[in-house]
Design a protein around this motif. Structure first.
Motif, PDB file in Angstrom:
ATOM      1  N   SER A  47       1.246  -0.836   0.000  1.00  0.00           N
ATOM      2  CA  SER A  47      -0.535   0.145   0.226  1.00  0.00           C
ATOM      3  C   SER A  47       0.883   1.583  -0.208  1.00  0.00           C
ATOM      4  O   SER A  47       0.236   1.934  -1.028  1.00  0.00           O
TER       5      SER A  47
ATOM      6  N   ALA B  93       1.946   1.550  -3.639  1.00  0.00           N
ATOM      7  CA  ALA B  93       0.932   1.960  -4.151  1.00  0.00           C
ATOM      8  C   ALA B  93       0.635   3.542  -3.883  1.00  0.00           C
ATOM      9  O   ALA B  93       0.701   4.228  -4.814  1.00  0.00           O
TER      10      ALA B  93
ATOM     11  N   ALA C 187       3.247   5.015  -5.480  1.00  0.00           N
ATOM     12  CA  ALA C 187       3.550   5.844  -6.860  1.00  0.00           C
ATOM     13  C   ALA C 187       2.289   6.655  -7.409  1.00  0.00           C
ATOM     14  O   ALA C 187       1.699   7.248  -8.149  1.00  0.00           O
ATOM     15  N   ALA C 188       1.086   6.583  -6.972  1.00  0.00           N
ATOM     16  CA  ALA C 188      -0.154   7.648  -6.837  1.00  0.00           C
ATOM     17  C   ALA C 188       0.417   9.460  -7.019  1.00  0.00           C
ATOM     18  O   ALA C 188      -0.166   9.579  -7.550  1.00  0.00           O
TER      19      ALA C 188
ATOM     20  N   ASP D 170       2.239  10.209  -9.642  1.00  0.00           N
ATOM     21  CA  ASP D 170       1.325  10.267 -10.971  1.00  0.00           C
ATOM     22  C   ASP D 170       1.875   8.866 -12.131  1.00  0.00           C
ATOM     23  O   ASP D 170       1.595   8.971 -12.540  1.00  0.00           O
ATOM     24  N   TRP D 171       2.175   8.248 -11.143  1.00  0.00           N
ATOM     25  CA  TRP D 171       3.014   6.846 -11.953  1.00  0.00           C
ATOM     26  C   TRP D 171       1.353   5.623 -11.565  1.00  0.00           C
ATOM     27  O   TRP D 171       1.609   4.986 -12.747  1.00  0.00           O
ATOM     28  N   LEU D 172       0.324   5.752 -10.665  1.00  0.00           N
ATOM     29  CA  LEU D 172      -0.862   5.137 -10.899  1.00  0.00           C
ATOM     30  C   LEU D 172      -1.459   6.793 -11.286  1.00  0.00           C
ATOM     31  O   LEU D 172      -1.869   8.197 -10.623  1.00  0.00           O
ATOM     32  N   PRO D 173      -3.369   6.347 -11.504  1.00  0.00           N
ATOM     33  CA  PRO D 173      -4.098   7.317 -11.104  1.00  0.00           C
ATOM     34  C   PRO D 173      -4.286   8.132  -9.560  1.00  0.00           C
ATOM     35  O   PRO D 173      -4.203   7.703  -8.512  1.00  0.00           O
TER      36      PRO D 173
ATOM     37  N   TRP E 256      -6.188   7.324  -6.585  1.00  0.00           N
ATOM     38  CA  TRP E 256      -5.825   6.691  -6.139  1.00  0.00           C
ATOM     39  C   TRP E 256      -5.173   6.660  -4.415  1.00  0.00           C
ATOM     40  O   TRP E 256      -5.256   6.300  -3.395  1.00  0.00           O
TER      41      TRP E 256
END
Length: 233
Positions: free
Chosen positions: A24, A27, A30-31, A34-37, A40
């Motif tokens: 978590s 992630a 990463a969010a 801006d590597w994930l939406p 999130w």
């Protein structure tokens, strides 16, 4: 009841919670980067701290008061994480984390008195002076008292954790104390980077460094209250 079987199986959910916490956190970073939406992040940031709370809450440590105070600090950290999702929640988040550090200070005085050694307090006092000197011109006037109070509380927490490790060196208690000391140092690093980014100049890879050191710090502090961290050799 087969006691040996229950002892063997008990840590399994804890390992899963620890793994989920790490996933978590990664992630969420990463969010934030801006590597994930980006949406999130609003879920993953509080979820990560909540998973660490669940990880520690499921563990019956040998020192219930230490565990209770660390859990208190984590709960206030969760409140601070949530408040800081909004830019307008900066002051509320600052207060929540200040209370979290006070709870950690109480936890770290369970096995050694406050200021049992003066050297870590001098060291972290110098760190605080350097950070505040660097930041001061960029801190808005209405926030200066709050920021100074927070920094002093933060470094006192890190210093007391280092005191615990210093005093515990000849004993088996060094292991949990060392986790606390590393956690305190990482927390100072994380908040210093965050403050530099907010009040002086933007940092490259800000979320990687700030959030990475923050969740590593919280993990180390939680580890200081876990039973296997206090096991006699």
């Amino acid at each position: 009841m087969d006691t040996s079987a229950s002892l063997t199986s008990a840590p399994r959910p804890l390992r899963w919670l620890g793994a989920l916490y790490a996933l978590s956190a990664l992630a969420a970073i990463a969010a934030a980067s801006d590597w994930l939406p980006g949406a999130w992040f609003w879920v993953l940031k509080p979820l990560t701290t909540a998973l660490l709370i669940a990880h520690l809450a499921r563990h019956e440590g040998p020192d219930r008061a230490l565990r209770r105070w660390v859990l208190t600090g984590l709960v206030f950290s969760l409140a601070g994480d949530t408040a800081l999702l909004w830019r307008e929640g900066f002051t509320v988040g600052l207060v929540c984390f200040l209370v979290a550090h006070l709870a950690y200070i109480v936890a770290f005085t369970r096995h050694v008195r406050l200021l049992a050694r003066w050297e870590p307090f001098v060291f972290y006092g110098l760190v605080a002076a350097g950070v505040l000197t660097h930041l001061w011109a960029g801190v808005p006037g209405p926030l200066r008292v709050a920021v100074m109070a927070y920094v002093m509380c933060l470094v006192a927490m890190a210093a007391q954790a280092a005191v615990w490790a210093w005093v515990a060196r000849p004993t088996p208690a060094l292991r949990p104390a060392a986790w606390a000391a590393v956690g305190g140092a990482l927390f100072v690093a994380s908040d210093s980077l965050l403050a530099i980014d907010r009040f002086t100049h933007p940092l490259p890879w800000r979320d990687v460094w700030v959030l990475g050191t923050y969740w590593a710090a919280q993990w180390c502090i939680a580890k200081s209250a876990l039973r296997h961290s206090m096991r006699q050799p």
